[in-house]
Design a protein around this motif. Structure first.
Motif, PDB file in Angstrom:
ATOM      1  N   LEU A  25      -4.011   1.042   5.547  1.00 57.89           N
ATOM      2  CA  LEU A  25      -5.496   0.174   5.566  1.00 57.89           C
ATOM      3  C   LEU A  25      -6.404   0.043   4.679  1.00 57.89           C
ATOM      4  CD1 LEU A  25      -5.915   1.441   9.215  1.00 57.89           C
ATOM      5  CD2 LEU A  25      -5.000  -1.016   9.037  1.00 57.89           C
ATOM      6  N   GLU A  26      -6.689   0.795   3.315  1.00 53.50           N
ATOM      7  CA  GLU A  26      -7.763   0.842   2.517  1.00 53.50           C
ATOM      8  C   GLU A  26      -7.126  -0.501   2.152  1.00 53.50           C
ATOM      9  OE1 GLU A  26      -8.727   5.186   1.532  1.00 53.50           O
ATOM     10  OE2 GLU A  26      -8.106   4.189   0.213  1.00 53.50           O
ATOM     11  N   LEU A  27      -5.865  -0.610   1.261  1.00 58.54           N
ATOM     12  CA  LEU A  27      -5.272  -1.649   0.110  1.00 58.54           C
ATOM     13  C   LEU A  27      -5.437  -2.329   1.007  1.00 58.54           C
ATOM     14  CD1 LEU A  27      -2.140  -0.830  -1.629  1.00 58.54           C
ATOM     15  CD2 LEU A  27      -3.684  -0.904  -2.201  1.00 58.54           C
ATOM     16  N   GLU A  28      -4.803  -3.334   2.356  1.00 55.84           N
ATOM     17  CA  GLU A  28      -5.456  -3.940   3.258  1.00 55.84           C
ATOM     18  C   GLU A  28      -6.582  -5.086   3.065  1.00 55.84           C
ATOM     19  OE1 GLU A  28      -2.847  -4.015   6.950  1.00 55.84           O
ATOM     20  OE2 GLU A  28      -4.463  -4.990   7.428  1.00 55.84           O
ATOM     21  N   ASN A  29      -7.716  -3.542   3.386  1.00 56.91           N
ATOM     22  CA  ASN A  29      -9.221  -3.887   3.231  1.00 56.91           C
ATOM     23  C   ASN A  29      -9.052  -4.272   2.025  1.00 56.91           C
ATOM     24  OD1 ASN A  29      -9.565  -3.997   5.850  1.00 56.91           O
ATOM     25  ND2 ASN A  29      -9.995  -1.516   5.705  1.00 56.91           N
ATOM     26  N   ASP A  30      -8.786  -3.560   1.367  1.00 59.72           N
ATOM     27  CA  ASP A  30      -9.616  -4.665  -0.644  1.00 59.72           C
ATOM     28  C   ASP A  30      -9.229  -5.255  -1.077  1.00 59.72           C
ATOM     29  OD1 ASP A  30     -10.612  -1.307  -0.523  1.00 59.72           O
ATOM     30  OD2 ASP A  30      -8.716  -0.712  -2.401  1.00 59.72           O
ATOM     31  N   LEU A  35      -9.582 -10.926  -2.215  1.00 60.97           N
ATOM     32  CA  LEU A  35      -9.469 -13.016  -2.211  1.00 60.97           C
ATOM     33  C   LEU A  35     -10.439 -13.683  -1.892  1.00 60.97           C
ATOM     34  CD1 LEU A  35      -7.124 -14.655  -1.801  1.00 60.97           C
ATOM     35  CD2 LEU A  35      -7.240 -14.012   1.019  1.00 60.97           C
ATOM     36  N   GLU A  36     -11.662 -12.632  -0.705  1.00 61.80           N
ATOM     37  CA  GLU A  36     -12.765 -13.709  -0.881  1.00 61.80           C
ATOM     38  C   GLU A  36     -13.898 -13.647  -2.129  1.00 61.80           C
ATOM     39  OE1 GLU A  36     -14.227 -11.538   2.464  1.00 61.80           O
ATOM     40  OE2 GLU A  36     -13.251 -11.880   4.055  1.00 61.80           O
ATOM     41  N   ASN A  37     -13.876 -12.137  -3.027  1.00 59.76           N
ATOM     42  CA  ASN A  37     -14.565 -12.500  -4.145  1.00 59.76           C
ATOM     43  C   ASN A  37     -13.869 -12.698  -5.076  1.00 59.76           C
ATOM     44  OD1 ASN A  37     -16.320 -10.697  -3.109  1.00 59.76           O
ATOM     45  ND2 ASN A  37     -14.861  -8.503  -3.310  1.00 59.76           N
ATOM     46  N   HIS A  38     -12.262 -13.872  -5.426  1.00 54.95           N
ATOM     47  CA  HIS A  38     -11.974 -14.616  -6.614  1.00 54.95           C
ATOM     48  C   HIS A  38     -11.499 -13.302  -7.546  1.00 54.95           C
ATOM     49  CE1 HIS A  38     -12.638 -17.862  -4.355  1.00 54.95           C
ATOM     50  NE2 HIS A  38     -14.111 -17.955  -4.347  1.00 54.95           N
ATOM     51  N   ASP A  39     -11.260 -12.193  -6.955  1.00 57.08           N
ATOM     52  CA  ASP A  39     -11.522 -11.068  -7.762  1.00 57.08           C
ATOM     53  C   ASP A  39      -9.236 -10.901  -8.444  1.00 57.08           C
ATOM     54  OD1 ASP A  39     -13.143 -10.003  -8.340  1.00 57.08           O
ATOM     55  OD2 ASP A  39     -13.142  -8.166  -6.346  1.00 57.08           O
ATOM     56  N   LEU A  40      -9.018 -11.822  -8.073  1.00 59.53           N
ATOM     57  CA  LEU A  40      -7.418 -11.911  -8.256  1.00 59.53           C
ATOM     58  C   LEU A  40      -7.564 -12.779  -9.816  1.00 59.53           C
ATOM     59  CD1 LEU A  40      -5.102 -12.651  -4.684  1.00 59.53           C
ATOM     60  CD2 LEU A  40      -5.570 -10.451  -6.176  1.00 59.53           C
ATOM     61  N   ARG A  41      -6.441 -12.036 -10.153  1.00 58.57           N
ATOM     62  CA  ARG A  41      -5.423 -13.254 -11.314  1.00 58.57           C
ATOM     63  C   ARG A  41      -4.236 -13.914 -11.535  1.00 58.57           C
ATOM     64  NH1 ARG A  41      -9.854 -13.558 -11.409  1.00 58.57           N
ATOM     65  NH2 ARG A  41     -11.583 -12.485 -12.609  1.00 58.57           N
ATOM     66  N   LEU A  42      -3.996 -14.959 -12.139  1.00 58.49           N
ATOM     67  CA  LEU A  42      -2.625 -15.101 -12.977  1.00 58.49           C
ATOM     68  C   LEU A  42      -2.459 -14.604 -14.430  1.00 58.49           C
ATOM     69  CD1 LEU A  42      -2.400 -18.521 -10.963  1.00 58.49           C
ATOM     70  CD2 LEU A  42      -1.978 -16.465 -10.097  1.00 58.49           C
ATOM     71  N   ILE A  80       1.988  -7.062   1.660  1.00 59.17           N
ATOM     72  CA  ILE A  80       0.452  -6.871   3.013  1.00 59.17           C
ATOM     73  C   ILE A  80       0.252  -7.866   2.684  1.00 59.17           C
ATOM     74  CG2 ILE A  80      -1.184  -5.362   2.780  1.00 59.17           C
ATOM     75  CD1 ILE A  80       0.043  -2.979   0.668  1.00 59.17           C
ATOM     76  N   ALA A  81       0.664  -9.234   1.883  1.00 53.48           N
ATOM     77  CA  ALA A  81       0.028 -10.285   2.289  1.00 53.48           C
ATOM     78  C   ALA A  81       0.727 -10.565   3.269  1.00 53.48           C
ATOM     79  CB  ALA A  81      -0.642 -10.702   1.296  1.00 53.48           C
ATOM     80  N   GLU A  82       1.465 -11.115   3.652  1.00 54.94           N
ATOM     81  CA  GLU A  82       3.132 -11.245   4.272  1.00 54.94           C
ATOM     82  C   GLU A  82       2.861 -10.901   5.379  1.00 54.94           C
ATOM     83  OE1 GLU A  82       6.348 -11.038   1.394  1.00 54.94           O
ATOM     84  OE2 GLU A  82       6.776 -12.706   0.921  1.00 54.94           O
TER      85      GLU A  82
END
Ligand code: C2E
Ligand code: MG
Ligand code: MG
Ligand code: MG
Length: 288
Positions: A25-30, A35-42, A80-82
């Motif tokens: 659940l923690e991972l899911e919330n994080d 995603l909302e804060n644009h913290d993912l990278r490619l 998790i995203a799926e």
């Protein structure tokens, strides 16, 4: 005695289960926050043309720099995203960012074409408006459709074939390229290769791993896949090349393109941009 031992084992099992759930659940919330804060990278891994040794494009691979857990790999958060449906907005972000980046690099290289490959999950593909989403992203970023390749696993092509065929036809109508990722690992029937408008076979790493050794039998499957691709008029891309012997074997077979640590690991955007700009003058193979 046995009962007591069993009981305590059960309690600790349940405690572990709960710990697992809490962590999940923690991972899911994080992930939602990232995603909302644009913290993912490619990160980007080059695709090399085996005839010219030039970098002709990249595969975009998502990364999650987690504030306390360090860099999390896609295999640990894509599921998790799926499961949560987050893959839909996440996948849209990946597509947009990868296309935006491709347009920027291509312009910086005086318009030299760059093929960008993006991985697509079944869950994204199953959205009734997926083709519209892709069309919107192409329009937003100015990405020429024929420079985008969508990678899908065999499972996408195997399930619910009528609806899938329609979806693939809609995507193809946009002018983009479709690739089957990890080809050879799924429960594939060869019939669908004729039926579906697929352009490219990406030969799974597990086949490439066995190339370049002394056992000739190990090369037979890869050779067959390359021939299959050729006879269907499809491009072939080998995944996971790590050694020169594998590269030599694939060249011999007439495989068109390759990716792998031998050329480059997936690298952050800045480094990938440099690889592409230098790529025209210096074949990546000689610079490793
Ligand atoms: P994939 O699409 O088959 O990507 C290839 C994976 O193999 C990547 O792992 C890449 O880093 C790794 N790889 C490349 N060359 C070599 C090599 O020479 N040796 C070895 N041992 N490995 C190599 P990565 O980046 O961890 O991605 C794993 C999977 O996660 C991908 O497999 C893809 O299925 C999925 N994935 C990654 N990014 C996305 C995304 O944006 N959306 C979706 N839906 N899935 C993604
Ligand atoms: Mg892929
Ligand atoms: Mg793959
Ligand atoms: Mg693979």
């Amino acid at each position: 005695h046995a009962k007591a031992a069993g009981g305590s084992a059960f309690v600790s099992f349940r405690a572990q289960m709960q710990e697992g759930l809490v962590e999940r659940l923690e991972l899911e919330n994080d992930l939602r926050a990232a995603l909302e804060n644009h913290d993912l990278r490619l990160h980007y891994q080059p695709t090399v043309d085996l005839d010219t040794s030039e970098v002709v494009g990249f595969e975009a691979l998502v990364r999650w720099p987690h504030p306390t857990r360090g860099m999390i790999n896609p295999l640990d958060f894509i599921p998790i995203a799926e499961a949560t449906g987050m893959i839909v907005p996440l996948g849209r972000w990946v597509l947009h960012e990868a296309c935006r980046q491709a347009v920027e690099w291509s312009a910086a290289a005086g318009g030299r074409p760059l093929k960008m490959s993006v991985n697509v999950s079944v869950r994204q593909f199953d959205q009734p408006d997926f083709a519209e989403t892709v069309a919107a992203v192409l329009a937003e970023t100015g990405m020429p459709a024929d420079r985008l390749c969508l990678e899908m696993t065999e499972s996408v092509l195997m399930t619910d074939t009528e609806a899938n065929l329609e979806q693939l036809v809609r995507l193809k109508a946009l002018g983009l390229t479709l690739a089957i990722d990890d080809f050879g690992t799924g429960y594939s029937s060869l019939a669908y290769l004729r039926r579906f408008p697929v352009d490219t076979l990406k030969i799974d790493r597990s086949f490439v791993e066995r190339l370049g050794g002394v056992l000739t039998g190990d090369t037979a499957l890869t050779d067959t896949i390359v021939r299959l691709g050729k006879s269907l008029g499809m491009a072939t891309v080998a995944e996971g090349i790590e050694e020169f012997g594998q590269l030599a074997a694939l060249r011999e077979m007439g495989c068109g393109f390759a990716q792998g640590y031998y050329f480059s690991r997936p690298v952050p955007a800045a480094e990938a941009g440099r690889l592409f700009l230098e790529g025209a003058d210096t074949p990546v193979e000689t610079s490793v």
